[in-house]
Write a protein that holds these residues in place. Structure first.
Motif, PDB file in Angstrom:
ATOM      1  N   VAL A 146       0.875  -1.171   0.000  1.00 21.52           N
ATOM      2  CA  VAL A 146       0.000   0.000   0.000  1.00 21.52           C
ATOM      3  C   VAL A 146       0.913   1.223   0.000  1.00 21.52           C
ATOM      4  N   TYR A 147       0.682   2.122  -0.935  1.00 14.83           N
ATOM      5  CA  TYR A 147       1.503   3.319  -1.082  1.00 14.83           C
ATOM      6  C   TYR A 147       0.758   4.520  -0.506  1.00 14.83           C
ATOM      7  N   TYR A 148       1.478   5.269   0.335  1.00 16.31           N
ATOM      8  CA  TYR A 148       0.897   6.414   1.020  1.00 16.31           C
ATOM      9  C   TYR A 148       1.594   7.703   0.595  1.00 16.31           C
ATOM     10  N   CYS A 149       0.807   8.697   0.323  1.00 15.96           N
ATOM     11  CA  CYS A 149       1.312  10.043   0.070  1.00 15.96           C
ATOM     12  C   CYS A 149       1.490  10.758   1.413  1.00 15.96           C
ATOM     13  N   VAL A 150       2.558  11.535   1.529  1.00 16.10           N
ATOM     14  CA  VAL A 150       2.823  12.265   2.769  1.00 16.10           C
ATOM     15  C   VAL A 150       3.234  13.692   2.451  1.00 16.10           C
ATOM     16  N   VAL A 151       3.052  14.569   3.429  1.00  7.95           N
ATOM     17  CA  VAL A 151       3.429  15.965   3.262  1.00  7.95           C
ATOM     18  C   VAL A 151       3.930  16.521   4.577  1.00  7.95           C
ATOM     19  N   ASP A 152       4.905  17.418   4.485  1.00  8.77           N
ATOM     20  CA  ASP A 152       5.387  18.127   5.664  1.00  8.77           C
ATOM     21  C   ASP A 152       6.232  19.310   5.216  1.00  8.77           C
ATOM     22  N   VAL A 153       6.807  19.991   6.181  1.00  7.29           N
ATOM     23  CA  VAL A 153       7.406  21.285   5.897  1.00  7.29           C
ATOM     24  C   VAL A 153       8.732  21.225   5.151  1.00  7.29           C
ATOM     25  N   ASN A 154       9.432  20.101   5.232  1.00  2.00           N
ATOM     26  CA  ASN A 154      10.703  20.001   4.533  1.00  2.00           C
ATOM     27  C   ASN A 154      11.029  18.544   4.215  1.00  2.00           C
ATOM     28  N   LEU A 155      12.070  18.349   3.401  1.00  4.86           N
ATOM     29  CA  LEU A 155      12.440  17.007   2.964  1.00  4.86           C
ATOM     30  C   LEU A 155      12.789  16.090   4.125  1.00  4.86           C
ATOM     31  N   ALA A 156      13.489  16.604   5.110  1.00  4.05           N
ATOM     32  CA  ALA A 156      13.894  15.763   6.232  1.00  4.05           C
ATOM     33  C   ALA A 156      12.683  15.213   6.965  1.00  4.05           C
ATOM     34  N   LYS A 157      11.709  16.055   7.180  1.00  5.95           N
ATOM     35  CA  LYS A 157      10.493  15.612   7.859  1.00  5.95           C
ATOM     36  C   LYS A 157       9.735  14.605   6.997  1.00  5.95           C
ATOM     37  N   VAL A 158       9.609  14.912   5.702  1.00  5.05           N
ATOM     38  CA  VAL A 158       8.867  14.030   4.798  1.00  5.05           C
ATOM     39  C   VAL A 158       9.513  12.656   4.747  1.00  5.05           C
ATOM     40  N   ALA A 159      10.815  12.597   4.737  1.00  5.66           N
ATOM     41  CA  ALA A 159      11.517  11.322   4.585  1.00  5.66           C
ATOM     42  C   ALA A 159      11.582  10.521   5.886  1.00  5.66           C
ATOM     43  N   ASN A 160      11.322  11.149   6.999  1.00  7.77           N
ATOM     44  CA  ASN A 160      11.486  10.451   8.275  1.00  7.77           C
ATOM     45  C   ASN A 160      10.203  10.370   9.113  1.00  7.77           C
ATOM     46  N   THR A 161       9.643  11.500   9.447  1.00  8.47           N
ATOM     47  CA  THR A 161       8.476  11.522  10.339  1.00  8.47           C
ATOM     48  C   THR A 161       7.415  12.481   9.841  1.00  8.47           C
ATOM     49  N   PRO A 162       6.841  12.199   8.681  1.00  8.16           N
ATOM     50  CA  PRO A 162       5.827  13.117   8.153  1.00  8.16           C
ATOM     51  C   PRO A 162       4.588  13.149   9.023  1.00  8.16           C
ATOM     52  N   ASN A 163       3.991  14.313   9.125  1.00  2.32           N
ATOM     53  CA  ASN A 163       2.828  14.479   9.988  1.00  2.32           C
ATOM     54  C   ASN A 163       1.504  14.177   9.285  1.00  2.32           C
ATOM     55  N   TYR A 164       1.491  14.290   7.972  1.00  6.01           N
ATOM     56  CA  TYR A 164       0.232  14.154   7.255  1.00  6.01           C
ATOM     57  C   TYR A 164       0.327  13.013   6.238  1.00  6.01           C
ATOM     58  N   TRP A 165      -0.702  12.158   6.274  1.00  2.00           N
ATOM     59  CA  TRP A 165      -0.725  10.956   5.452  1.00  2.00           C
ATOM     60  C   TRP A 165      -2.039  10.851   4.686  1.00  2.00           C
ATOM     61  N   GLY A 166      -1.957  10.295   3.490  1.00  2.00           N
ATOM     62  CA  GLY A 166      -3.154   9.941   2.763  1.00  2.00           C
ATOM     63  C   GLY A 166      -3.668   8.590   3.235  1.00  2.00           C
ATOM     64  N   GLN A 167      -4.743   8.134   2.602  1.00  2.00           N
ATOM     65  CA  GLN A 167      -5.365   6.880   3.017  1.00  2.00           C
ATOM     66  C   GLN A 167      -4.696   5.654   2.392  1.00  2.00           C
ATOM     67  N   GLY A 168      -3.899   5.871   1.373  1.00  2.00           N
ATOM     68  CA  GLY A 168      -3.178   4.771   0.742  1.00  2.00           C
ATOM     69  C   GLY A 168      -3.857   4.233  -0.496  1.00  2.00           C
ATOM     70  N   THR A 169      -3.034   3.701  -1.397  1.00  2.00           N
ATOM     71  CA  THR A 169      -3.537   3.044  -2.596  1.00  2.00           C
ATOM     72  C   THR A 169      -2.735   1.761  -2.804  1.00  2.00           C
ATOM     73  N   GLN A 170      -3.422   0.686  -3.146  1.00  2.00           N
ATOM     74  CA  GLN A 170      -2.788  -0.633  -3.252  1.00  2.00           C
ATOM     75  C   GLN A 170      -2.104  -0.793  -4.608  1.00  2.00           C
ATOM     76  N   VAL A 171      -0.865  -1.251  -4.562  1.00  2.00           N
ATOM     77  CA  VAL A 171      -0.132  -1.638  -5.765  1.00  2.00           C
ATOM     78  C   VAL A 171       0.250  -3.103  -5.604  1.00  2.00           C
ATOM     79  N   THR A 172      -0.162  -3.909  -6.580  1.00  2.00           N
ATOM     80  CA  THR A 172       0.148  -5.331  -6.554  1.00  2.00           C
ATOM     81  C   THR A 172       0.856  -5.705  -7.842  1.00  2.00           C
ATOM     82  N   VAL A 173       2.042  -6.302  -7.693  1.00  2.00           N
ATOM     83  CA  VAL A 173       2.831  -6.701  -8.858  1.00  2.00           C
ATOM     84  C   VAL A 173       2.924  -8.222  -8.860  1.00  2.00           C
ATOM     85  N   SER A 174       2.361  -8.834  -9.886  1.00  2.00           N
ATOM     86  CA  SER A 174       2.369 -10.291  -9.969  1.00  2.00           C
ATOM     87  C   SER A 174       3.611 -10.763 -10.730  1.00  2.00           C
ATOM     88  N   SER A 175       4.077 -11.931 -10.360  1.00  2.00           N
ATOM     89  CA  SER A 175       5.290 -12.478 -10.996  1.00  2.00           C
ATOM     90  C   SER A 175       4.941 -13.306 -12.214  1.00  2.00           C
TER      91      SER A 175
END
Length: 122
Positions: free
Chosen positions: A93-122
């Protein structure tokens, strides 16, 4: 109040491509860094990619470098994740995130989306 809505997930085969989109309802969207996390079944959430407010700086986890590209369109309040050469291990499940700077976004983002499922079959 920040709201994030992801779209674009789905079921694909190994080697295929997908583009995820995330539209943010936030004032001054262009002032925020944006990014993506993912969570596979039975695993912890992990950082995938991030982009600075102006789009000039991007950051990726090693396993997706060269395959995934993060971009943004500030006029549309939207961030994208172009995923090429998908592998079964990208299934999550892939989640979109947002925050004030790259460091926050990459580590401890405060705001999250609900997620979207990505499934890759072999």
């Amino acid at each position: 109040q920040v709201q994030l809505v992801e779209s674009g997930g789905g079921l694909v085969q190994t080697g295929d491509s997908l583009r995820l989109s995330c539209t943010a309802s936030v004032r001054t969207f262009s002032s925020y860094a944006m990014g993506w996390f993912r969570q596979a079944p039975g695993k912890e959430r992990e950082f995938v990619a991030a982009i600075s407010w102006g789009g000039g700086n991007t950051y990726y986890r090693d396993s997706v470098k060269g395959r995934f590209t993060v971009s943004r369109d500030n006029a549309k309040n939207t961030v994208y994740l172009q995923m090429n050469s998908l592998k079964p291990e990208d299934t999550a499940v892939y989640y979109c995130v947002v925050d004030v700077n790259l460091a926050k976004v990459a580590n401890t983002p405060n705001y999250w989306g609900q997620g979207t499922q990505v499934t890759v079959s072999s």
